[in-house]
Each structure stands twice: as C-alpha cells, then as structure tokens.
Design a protein around this motif. Sequence first.
Motif, short mmCIF file in Angstrom:
data_model
loop_
_atom_site.label_atom_id
_atom_site.label_comp_id
_atom_site.label_asym_id
_atom_site.label_seq_id
_atom_site.Cartn_x
_atom_site.Cartn_y
_atom_site.Cartn_z
N GLY A 140 0.81 -1.32 0.02
CA GLY A 140 0.04 -0.07 -0.01
C GLY A 140 0.95 1.28 -0.10
O GLY A 140 0.58 2.30 -0.59
N PHE A 192 2.10 1.81 -3.63
CA PHE A 192 1.18 2.01 -4.28
C PHE A 192 0.90 3.67 -4.30
O PHE A 192 0.80 4.29 -5.18
CB PHE A 192 -0.13 1.23 -4.30
CG PHE A 192 -1.33 1.72 -4.71
CD1 PHE A 192 -1.42 1.57 -6.42
CD2 PHE A 192 -2.34 2.54 -4.27
CE1 PHE A 192 -2.59 1.90 -6.99
CE2 PHE A 192 -3.23 3.11 -5.22
CZ PHE A 192 -3.58 2.67 -6.54
N VAL A 238 -8.02 -1.15 -6.32
CA VAL A 238 -7.82 -0.95 -5.00
C VAL A 238 -9.00 -1.18 -4.26
O VAL A 238 -9.21 -1.71 -3.14
CB VAL A 238 -7.02 0.49 -4.80
CG1 VAL A 238 -7.16 0.71 -3.18
CG2 VAL A 238 -5.53 0.25 -5.13
N LEU A 262 -5.12 -5.27 -4.49
CA LEU A 262 -4.01 -4.17 -4.20
C LEU A 262 -2.63 -4.55 -5.32
O LEU A 262 -2.03 -3.71 -5.74
CB LEU A 262 -3.46 -4.13 -2.93
CG LEU A 262 -2.33 -3.05 -2.31
CD1 LEU A 262 -2.98 -1.79 -2.71
CD2 LEU A 262 -2.06 -3.55 -1.04
N ALA A 311 -3.47 -3.45 -8.82
CA ALA A 311 -3.62 -2.10 -8.84
C ALA A 311 -2.01 -1.41 -8.85
O ALA A 311 -1.77 -0.56 -9.40
CB ALA A 311 -4.27 -1.40 -7.47
N THR A 312 -1.05 -2.22 -8.23
CA THR A 312 0.14 -1.75 -7.94
C THR A 312 0.73 -1.93 -9.30
O THR A 312 1.56 -0.98 -9.82
CB THR A 312 1.22 -2.28 -6.81
OG1 THR A 312 0.42 -2.18 -5.53
CG2 THR A 312 2.54 -1.89 -7.04
#
Length: 276
Positions: free
Chosen positions: A151, A154, A222, A227, A230-231
Amino acid sequence: MEALLMVLIEALLSGVLEYIDSILLNLVPMAFYAERFLDQMLGRDAISELFNILFSFGVSLIILKFIKKGFNTYILWIDGDADTDPILYLTYFVKALVVAISFPTLYGWMATIVQGLTDKLLNIISRGVIADFSIIIASVVSGGLVPGIIGVIFFGCLLYLYIKFLQTGLEILVLRLGIPMACVGLVDSDQGVFKTYMQKFFQSMITVMLQIVLLKLSLALVINGHLIWATATIFMALRTPKFLQEFIILPGGQGGMMGKAYQATRLVQMVRGAVK
C-alpha cells in the motif's frame, strides 16, 4: 518490530490521504491547459503574454526564412534548385503561416477530442465505484505487514505519478509555446524540425490520456481489494512514455543520419535484451 513498522506505515498512509482528493481533481485540464493554473498561481496572465511574444517572434522567423531562401535560390543560386516553380516556395510559406496562426484553434479542437475520449473511458472504468480512501487505507493497514508495504508503494507511486502529470503538462505547454518557431521548418520541402516536433507533441498528449485511464483503473482495483493488480497497473502508468517510444519512428528515411542512429540504437537494445 512489526508493530512499529505498522505504526509507521499507518502514519505514512494517513499523510498521503490529505493529498489524495486534490490529486484526482482536474487532471485532464491541468495537463492540456497548464497555463490556466500557472496564471492563477502567478496572479497575472504571464503565460498568455509569453504566447504573444513567441508567436510574433516565430512569424518573423518564417518571413525571414522565406525571404532568405528565395534570395539564395533565385538570385544567388546557392541554395535549392533555381528551376523550381516559385509558386511551390510560396505555398510552403503560406502553409507555415497558416499553421502558426491557426494552431491555437486546432489545438483546442484536438484537446477537446482527447478530453472527451478520456472522459468516456473514465466513465466506463469508474461506473459504480465510490472512492473512500480512508476506508481503503484502513483495510490496507489492517491486512498486515505485506499489504501495508504494498500500500505504501502504491500510494507513493500515485504521488509520483501526479508529479509526472504536472511535468507532462508543462512539457505540452512548452511545445505549444514553441509551435510558431517549429513552423519555420515548413518553409523547407522536408518540413525541417516540424515533423519530429509534432510527433513529440502527439506522444505527450497520448501519454496523458493513457496515464489518467491507467490511474483510474488502478484506483478501481484498489477499491475492489486487488492491491497487487493495482500496483502493477500504476507501474504500467509510470512506464507509459517509454512504452510509447517503442512505436516512434524518427523521420528521415533509411538513409538519413537520424534514421540510422535510431536503427542502431534499437539494434543495440535488442541485442542487450537477447543477451540478458
């Protein structure tokens, strides 16, 4: 140790939360019309004045280039082919003036088209998605150390991508300021630097569109709890300029110096990739 790291991660993500809402506002206008935001921050129409000065300078260069080329070709016979119809050189001259004068209007149309396409893509991606970043950050922190680290990566990339948006917006602004001077190349039969200049211009605009769409896609992932995807998506958004460069072919043909240099560079890259 893990508890200390989680406290640090939570503090970092909470700090990022303060900037998230402002980051996602006006991304497209900020990239395509950076002068509006700069004038607002400076408190005066400084960029508009620069446009007027550089436009006058560029038109003057076009006229001087046309006079010099015509004098050298048809009077001194030291440049070009004196048997070429003078109407052809006059056509190049008029074309350069028309492009320089009409470019602000043409750019407005082009920016409207790209912005409309971007908005449609974003509507498809963001349909039914409600972004509550406080809940997202809370879920990331509650997931443990590994999701917390991902997180941080990201949202760190998100902030960095926002800075890249600002950089691309300034890049497009500089290219727009230099258009009247680039139009000097249209006086020549090979268009001079204008062709490469416009190629860079279109690349910057497409970069903005793709990065914004990928950014919104990463946020949607996200919000839906993916996650890692998304990254990966936001990494792709950061790599967009380099990705687009793979499709650029410099003008000049097979025998041109720039064309040969480009081919040699691509050959070296391919060999290095094969060795690795």
